[in-house]
Scaffold this active site. Structure first.
Site, PDB file in Angstrom:
ATOM      1  N   HIS A   1       0.813  -1.217   0.000  1.00  0.00           N
ATOM      2  CA  HIS A   1       0.000   0.000   0.000  1.00  0.00           C
ATOM      3  C   HIS A   1       0.846   1.267   0.000  1.00  0.00           C
ATOM      4  O   HIS A   1       0.357   2.333  -0.343  1.00  0.00           O
ATOM      5  CB  HIS A   1      -0.962  -0.010   1.202  1.00  0.00           C
TER       6      HIS A   1
ATOM      7  N   SER B   1      -0.195  -0.840  -5.838  1.00  0.00           N
ATOM      8  CA  SER B   1      -0.001  -2.078  -6.580  1.00  0.00           C
ATOM      9  C   SER B   1       0.617  -1.793  -7.942  1.00  0.00           C
ATOM     10  O   SER B   1       0.359  -0.760  -8.549  1.00  0.00           O
ATOM     11  CB  SER B   1      -1.347  -2.767  -6.780  1.00  0.00           C
TER      12      SER B   1
ATOM     13  N   LYS C   1     -14.740  -7.609  -7.071  1.00  0.00           N
ATOM     14  CA  LYS C   1     -13.949  -8.496  -7.939  1.00  0.00           C
ATOM     15  C   LYS C   1     -13.302  -9.611  -7.122  1.00  0.00           C
ATOM     16  O   LYS C   1     -13.291 -10.771  -7.544  1.00  0.00           O
ATOM     17  CB  LYS C   1     -12.888  -7.669  -8.653  1.00  0.00           C
ATOM     18  N   ASP C   2     -12.775  -9.259  -5.949  1.00  0.00           N
ATOM     19  CA  ASP C   2     -12.148 -10.287  -5.110  1.00  0.00           C
ATOM     20  C   ASP C   2     -13.174 -11.297  -4.609  1.00  0.00           C
ATOM     21  O   ASP C   2     -12.876 -12.490  -4.497  1.00  0.00           O
ATOM     22  CB  ASP C   2     -11.417  -9.636  -3.929  1.00  0.00           C
TER      23      ASP C   2
ATOM     24  N   GLU D   1       4.957 -33.832  -0.908  1.00  0.00           N
ATOM     25  CA  GLU D   1       3.724 -33.275  -1.427  1.00  0.00           C
ATOM     26  C   GLU D   1       4.013 -32.558  -2.740  1.00  0.00           C
ATOM     27  O   GLU D   1       5.129 -32.090  -2.978  1.00  0.00           O
ATOM     28  CB  GLU D   1       3.139 -32.293  -0.406  1.00  0.00           C
TER      29      GLU D   1
END
Lengths: 178, 418
Positions: free
Chosen positions: B212, B216, B240-241, B284
């Site tokens: 921040h 971005s 959107k998220d 994994e």
């Protein structure tokens, strides 16, 4: 206090008396932190009860020629192999071979017919499979290390031979590992 | 539009602790580039999965017993007896995979759009620390069910430290608290597995703080300057998220309800046996490329160094990449090398899942070499030899079709520039 400004305490070389106080305080505090940290580091080392389990007695009388026994010592498998004359012969013949971790067979045994090694691959700790691999000794399935009949590393990523643990014969067919 | 309220309680709190204006600033008015695409969803998705992992993990800890004699049975108790235990454990186990999927996409997004470049180097590096800590946490979590893969995975991975010259053996004994992976090891892994996610939360806060501060990056890789370049985070990106969460949640649900063991390994349903190593140990899936790098080197220390080096080299990337242009959109040659790199990483992942012999070993070696060549040779040289496409003048102009292609001089390597 206010009368003693740091500037009034300059030495010839520009070092202030305050500098000495700062450094000695920091050094004292630093030593204290290190001393206090040690118990918190050392607590992760093996505890007394784990250390107390660090020897194992094994009776060998029931193991015929060509048989192996796996016992547990310090939570790890230990291979005890009653070697055949051919295996001993082969191990001695390979003393002169190209060995990544050179050791003669004689250095690895107390009595030639008894091979005692920690059954943990020296690469990343898997348990090798017995009487397998290209050299008739052990083969580690995890990353492909081949050990010979003296459990010496011959091919593969393992850097060292299988470790011979400290042991002694307490009787003719009895050993104490650890 | 700064924070306003008439609510007396909020006013009272705000005067003493300006938390409401802080949240408003960070989550509502935070100016965000208007041109985010789908690849910019995965940071927030990773964040929400971290929350899922912590919530499910705390619940599992209420039913799990960290002792070699009871751990395996307590996990089966969770699966069979605890109300909805199966659901919560499968959420946690598959959530780990989902976390890595989201984070890996997030990282590749950063690689593609040059999100690691100035002034976001520290943001990138904090992200890499998050990755390393995630890996440690996931590894220790996988040990807790105390199945065969748990035990032998723990044995192999902790033995990596025995490659350290001189003090390797002592370090491994210290990590184990004994002479093999045993109860002491299980207990400390449980303790750390519980702790580290909260450290991760702290690092995520730092990550967002750094994000921040300069704002971005965006798919064009140019700084947002023009008035129309940015839009408020709320409602545009909250919505959107949320859409991203919903779609990723569906993906998660497919694994959770239909393929809950697809990403695991059947050997881990066999209780740990310190005397028998499974024929084929595989970590994994999210560790496979690194595992392939480890095994591609026929030398113990060399393999371990390269494996750790494959992550640490990412810390140097902001300086290894000499190009002044951030986004691969304007870097025609880097764009191609990026996709070759993606393929190399996937090939390494495949090679890591196979026994280390024959074709898989060859692919692992070629992939390993390419992985390092990409960062150590290609990235530094491209800045010099690549001629980037002209950059648009602004985000708004590009998005709204102002003919941005014509503007901007071809960028040259960043020599002499920040």
């Amino acid at each position: 206090m206010s009368a003693m400004t740091p500037e009034s305490n300059h030495g010839e070389d520009g070092v202030k008396r305050r500098d000495f106080l700062y450094i000695s305080t920091a050094a004292f505090g630093g030593a204290g932190v290190v001393a206090a940290a040690w118990p918190f580091v050392h607590q992760m080392n093996p505890s007394a009860d784990v250390l107390a389990l660090s020897s194992t007695e094994v009776d060998l009388s029931g193991i015929e020629v060509g048989q192996s026994l796996t016992v547990v010592w310090r939570g790890k498998p230990v291979f005890i192999r009653h070697r055949t004359p051919e295996e001993i012969e082969e191990a001695r013949a390979d003393d002169a071979a190209d060995l990544p971790d050179p050791q003669t067979d004689a250095e690895r045994v107390i009595k030639p017919e008894w091979l005692v090694v920690v059954g943990v691959c020296t690469h990343l700790g898997c348990v090798p499979l017995g009487q397998a691999g290209d050299f008739g000794g052990w083969f580690c399935p995890c990353h492909g290390s081949h050990y010979d009949t003296s459990a010496r590393i011959r091919i593969g990523p393992a850097p060292e031979n299988l470790i011979v643990p400290p042991y002694e014969f307490t009787a003719d067919t009895q050993i104490l590992i650890g | 539009m700064s924070f306003q309220t008439n609510n007396p309680v909020i006013k009272w709190v705000e005067y003493r602790l300006p938390i409401f204006s802080f949240l408003h600033h960070s989550l509502v008015e935070y100016p965000t580039p208007r041109n985010f695409n789908i690849w910019y969803q995965f940071g927030s998705i990773a964040g929400i999965i971290l929350v899922v992992q912590i919530v499910t993990g705390i619940v599992l800890a209420m039913h799990y017993t960290p002792h070699v004699d009871y751990a395996f049975d307590s996990v089966e108790h969770i699966m069979r007896d605890v109300n909805y235990g199966w659901l919560i454990r499968y959420m946690h186990a598959n959530g780990a995979s989902m976390f890595f999927i989201a984070v890996y996409i997030h990282i590749f997004r950063g690689l593609y759009y040059g999100s690691y470049k100035a002034p976001r180097e520290l943001l990138w590096m904090i992200g890499l620390v998050i990755l390393l800590l995630m890996m440690a946490t996931a590894f220790m979590g996988y040990v807790l069910p105390w199945g065969q893969m748990s035990f032998w995975g723990a044995t192999v991975i902790t033995n990596l430290f025995s490659a350290v010259p001189l003090v390797g053996e002592q370090i491994v004994t210290w990590l184990w608290g004994g002479f093999s992976v045993d109860n002491a090891t299980l207990n400390r892994f449980y303790s750390l597995h519980y702790l580290l996610p909260f450290v991760l939360v702290g690092l995520v806060v730092l990550h967002l703080w750094a994000l921040h501060h300069h704002g971005s990056n965006n798919p064009l890789g140019i700084d947002a300057k023009a008035p129309g370049d940015k839009i408020p985070f709320h409602p545009y990106y909250t919505v959107k998220d949320l859409l991203g969460f919903a779609l990723f949640g569906l993906f998660f649900a497919v694994f959770l309800f239909y393929l809950p063991n697809a990403l695991g390994h059947p050997d881990n349903y066999i209780p740990a046996d310190p005397l028998v190593t499974p024929a084929h140990i595989v970590p994994e899936w999210y560790f496979l490329p690194f595992y392939a790098i480890l095994r591609s080197v026929p030398d113990k220390l060399g393999g371990v160094v390269l494996m750790f080096g494959s992550i640490f080299i990412l810390f140097l990337l902001p300086w290894l990449d000499t190009s002044r242009v951030r986004s691969a959109k304007f870097r025609p040659i880097y764009k191609q090398f990026f996709w070759i790199f993606v393929i190399a990483t996937l090939a390494l992942g495949w090679a890591g899942s196979q026994p280390a012999e024959g074709m898989a070993l060859i692919i692992a070696r070629v992939g390993t070499i390419y992985y390092f060549v990409h960062f150590l040779v290609i990235m530094p040289l491209l800045g010099w030899f690549e001629r980037p496409k002209p950059l648009p003048k602004s985000i708004a102009e590009s998005v709204l079709g102002g003919g941005g292609q014509a503007a901007g001089a071809p960028a040259s390597p960043a020599r002499g520039k920040a």
